[in-house]
Design an enzyme around this catalytic site. Structure first.
Site, short mmCIF file in Angstrom:
data_model
loop_
_atom_site.label_atom_id
_atom_site.label_comp_id
_atom_site.label_asym_id
_atom_site.label_seq_id
_atom_site.Cartn_x
_atom_site.Cartn_y
_atom_site.Cartn_z
N ARG A 95 0.43 3.95 -2.84
CA ARG A 95 0.19 5.25 -2.50
C ARG A 95 1.17 6.59 -3.00
O ARG A 95 0.59 7.47 -3.43
CB ARG A 95 0.11 5.48 -0.87
CG ARG A 95 -1.04 4.97 -0.33
CD ARG A 95 -1.21 4.70 1.13
NE ARG A 95 -2.53 4.08 1.79
CZ ARG A 95 -2.55 3.70 2.95
NH1 ARG A 95 -1.85 3.84 3.76
NH2 ARG A 95 -4.01 3.27 3.28
N TYR A 100 -8.95 5.09 -4.57
CA TYR A 100 -8.53 3.78 -4.48
C TYR A 100 -6.90 4.02 -3.67
O TYR A 100 -6.32 4.91 -3.51
CB TYR A 100 -8.36 2.96 -5.65
CG TYR A 100 -7.66 3.46 -6.72
CD1 TYR A 100 -6.39 4.28 -6.63
CD2 TYR A 100 -7.73 3.16 -8.17
CE1 TYR A 100 -5.85 4.82 -7.75
CE2 TYR A 100 -7.19 3.48 -9.29
CZ TYR A 100 -6.29 4.57 -9.15
OH TYR A 100 -5.47 4.79 -10.16
N GLU A 101 -6.47 2.94 -3.12
CA GLU A 101 -5.36 2.75 -2.31
C GLU A 101 -5.33 3.53 -1.14
O GLU A 101 -4.56 4.15 -0.57
CB GLU A 101 -3.93 3.07 -3.09
CG GLU A 101 -3.76 2.52 -4.43
CD GLU A 101 -3.80 0.99 -4.14
OE1 GLU A 101 -3.61 0.49 -2.95
OE2 GLU A 101 -4.25 0.19 -5.13
N GLY A 102 -6.77 3.66 -0.49
CA GLY A 102 -6.89 4.43 0.55
C GLY A 102 -7.46 5.71 0.25
O GLY A 102 -6.76 6.50 -0.48
N MET A 137 0.72 -1.18 0.08
CA MET A 137 -0.11 -0.01 -0.17
C MET A 137 0.98 1.27 -0.11
O MET A 137 0.60 2.21 -0.69
CB MET A 137 -0.89 -0.06 1.40
CG MET A 137 -2.02 -1.02 1.24
SD MET A 137 -3.32 -0.66 0.01
CE MET A 137 -4.15 0.47 0.76
#
Length: 567
Positions: free
Chosen positions: A294, A425-427, A290
């Site tokens: 990110r 996405y990706e948090g 992640m």
């Protein structure tokens, strides 16, 4: 319009703004000389311009599709993937022992940003592989590394991340996928995953899925999760892609943008997988993936912002309307305001992104705890501000085009449609902000304070040359310091979370002012100083209102109850 890779901008940032000389000065990255980096960026720029940029519109107009269980990719994407793979761009920062280039993350981030600007739908594919490569390098067994890493880095195989489930969303600990030991070192993985970018394609010989699942003795929540590599085709005795595994693409999502990137619903029905990392240690491996992703997604936002700005500028220079000194709408005050805002924010977001990458490289090269803390602190800012900038610049690009921006044939709207998901996405960017004010401030705000000290020290140095700009940056930094101290003092985490998003944006605004000031000192009376003056005078003042919001607490958010919200 044709995309032009901003290689000179990267070179300026490397040389004058982000401190890349520190990275090149380490033993680990001693070969990353100025000449070598310039050559790499130039070649990556050519590939982005000549190979990937022409695929931008075809990928949007002729989306990936699912036919008889096989994903058929957009026209030209297979050739584009092959060009990326043959250039070594997938394993740029990978370990040379397995076929990677071993380049600094700062260089890899710049290349990924260029590819994102040229064709974001295709760039997502190597980004997914890069996240898997890094997770395996840190957590996989030697046997898995030896088999998978060379093929992933060469592009013979491609990688994915399978985290999200329909009922869980961002709450990863609520996943229901199961993994049962087979007694031979393998595991039987069952479950459904959604939003899987590039979950299948028709150009890689194998697709390697990293899948989060729970072992029978795994406790509820995140502490009971493990990570498995589950290939589409099981490797045979020679390590080649063999018979099909027990998994399939159920469907492709019908998306607002990124049409050339197949986003899959994946079904695993007792599929054979291998453990990556320790049992119940899946979250540690996931965060490796992640954090890599990110930073990469922040670069996607900056890349799309660059592409949208270039298209808007070209249109504004060519469009004749009304009376102006130069004859084009680029000379109208409001259009000039939009163009300058776009350009200034692209520079700020890019500088933040690459400064984060420098911190990661220094952490890698030195194992220094302060560099590790800086990298961790800057990551959510780089991701959130990079993607927010991509969305804002793409939106402004549509406005610069006027009515033509709303017409699909111009391509202006595609930038907005494609980049909009990057804040999700990706948090989500809200999660990034909450991470910043919670986990990243568990040190009592020390990492933030060290960064603010550096900004103020530089502003003090700049007073002799650019006193007005330096004073504005120094004062903004002091205001940010006071807000940071206020947040650290809040024991009620909801009070921090309520102001997290404006706080992150304010921090990015101040960082942007700092990097613009550094650039201005390196280019006195030149374009960089002129752009810095615009940013510091017109955009930096936003920090004050944002920081006021960040210290409001949560009371006003919950003053209306749920019934009153619905009235």
């Amino acid at each position: 319009m044709p995309y032009r890779a901003p290689v000179t901008d990267y070179e300026f940032l490397f040389r004058h703004v982000i401190g890349f000389d520190q990275v090149a000065g380490t033993e680990r990255f001693a070969e990353a000389s100025e000449d070598m980096v310039a050559a790499i960026l130039t070649e990556a720029g050519k590939m982005s311009e000549e190979v990937m940029s022409p695929l931008q519109r075809p990928g949007d107009l002729e989306p990936a599709r699912l036919e008889n269980g096989i994903v058929r990719t957009s026209p030209g994407f297979a050739d584009g993937w092959n060009a990326i793979a043959e250039g070594g761009w997938i394993g740029m920062s990978g370990n040379p022992e397995y076929g990677g280039m071993g380049l600094p993350m700062t260089v890899a981030t710049s290349v990924n940003e260029m590819m994102s600007a040229a064709c974001l739908s295709l760039q997502l594919a190597p980004l997914m592989s890069q996240g898997q490569i890094e997770a395996m390098e840190h957590h996989a067994s030697d046997a898995i590394k030896d088999l998978y890493l060379p093929k992933l880095m060469s592009g013979e195989w491609s990688g994915t991340m399978n985290l999200t489930e329909p009922q869980a969303g961002s709450d990863v600990g609520a996943l229901s996928s199961k993994a049962v030991p087979n007694g031979d070192g393998t595991f039987s993985v069952t479950g459904q995953k959604i939003y899987i970018s590039w979950g299948d394609n028709d150009f890689a010989k194998n697709i390697c899925h990293l899948v989060l699942a729970r072992l029978p003795d795994g406790v509820p929540g995140t502490k009971g999760i493990s990570l498995f590599v589950v290939p589409r085709n099981l490797p045979d005795d020679r390590g080649d892609a063999g018979v099909a595994n027990s998994l399939k693409v159920v469907s492709l999502e019908h998306k607002m943008g990124l049409h050339g990137s197949p986003t899959c619903v994946m079904q695993f029905d007792g599929a054979t997988g291998w453990l990556v990392g320790k049992e119940h240690g899946g979250m540690a491996a996931m965060f490796t993936m992640m954090n890599n992703a990110r930073l990469g997604v922040g670069g996607q936002g900056v890349g799309v912002a660059e592409g949208a700005y270039q298209q808007a500028l070209t249109y504004a220079l060519e469009r004749k309307q009304g009376k102006s000194a130069g004859g084009s709408i680029a000379d109208h005050a409001d259009v000039r305001r939009m163009l300058l805002s776009m350009k200034a924010d692209v520079f700020a977001a890019r500088a933040i992104l690459l400064s984060c990458a420098v911190a990661i490289d220094m952490q890698t090269a030195t194992a220094d705890a302060d560099w590790a803390a800086r990298a961790a602190f800057l990551t959510p800012i780089a991701k959130a501000f990079g993607t927010d900038t991509g969305i804002a610049v793409a939106d402004t690009g549509v406005q610069v085009h006027g009515g033509m921006g709303f017409i699909e044939e111009t391509g202006a709207a595609q930038y907005y449609r494609d980049v909009r998901v990057t804040a999700i996405y990706e948090g989500t960017n809200g999660i990034q902000a909450m991470d910043l004010v919670a986990r990243k401030m568990m040190d009592g705000g020390d990492a933030a304070a060290r960064l603010l000290d550096e900004i103020e020290d530089h502003a003090e140095h700049a007073r002799a040359t650019l006193p007005e700009l330096a004073e504005s940056v120094w004062e903004a930094t002091e205001t940010l310091r006071e807000a940071t101290e206020w947040l650290v003092d809040q024991k009620d985490m909801n009070a921090r979370f309520a102001g997290a998003v404006p706080y992150l944006r304010a921090f990015a605004r101040v960082l942007g002012g700092h990097y613009h000031l550094v650039a201005a000192l390196a280019d006195p009376d030149g374009p960089r100083e002129k752009l810095a003056r615009f940013y510091i005078n017109a955009l930096l003042p936003e920090h004050a209102g944002l920081l006021a919001q960040s210290q409001n607490g949560a009371g006003d958010l919950y003053a209306l109850n749920l019934e009153e919200l619905a009235e």
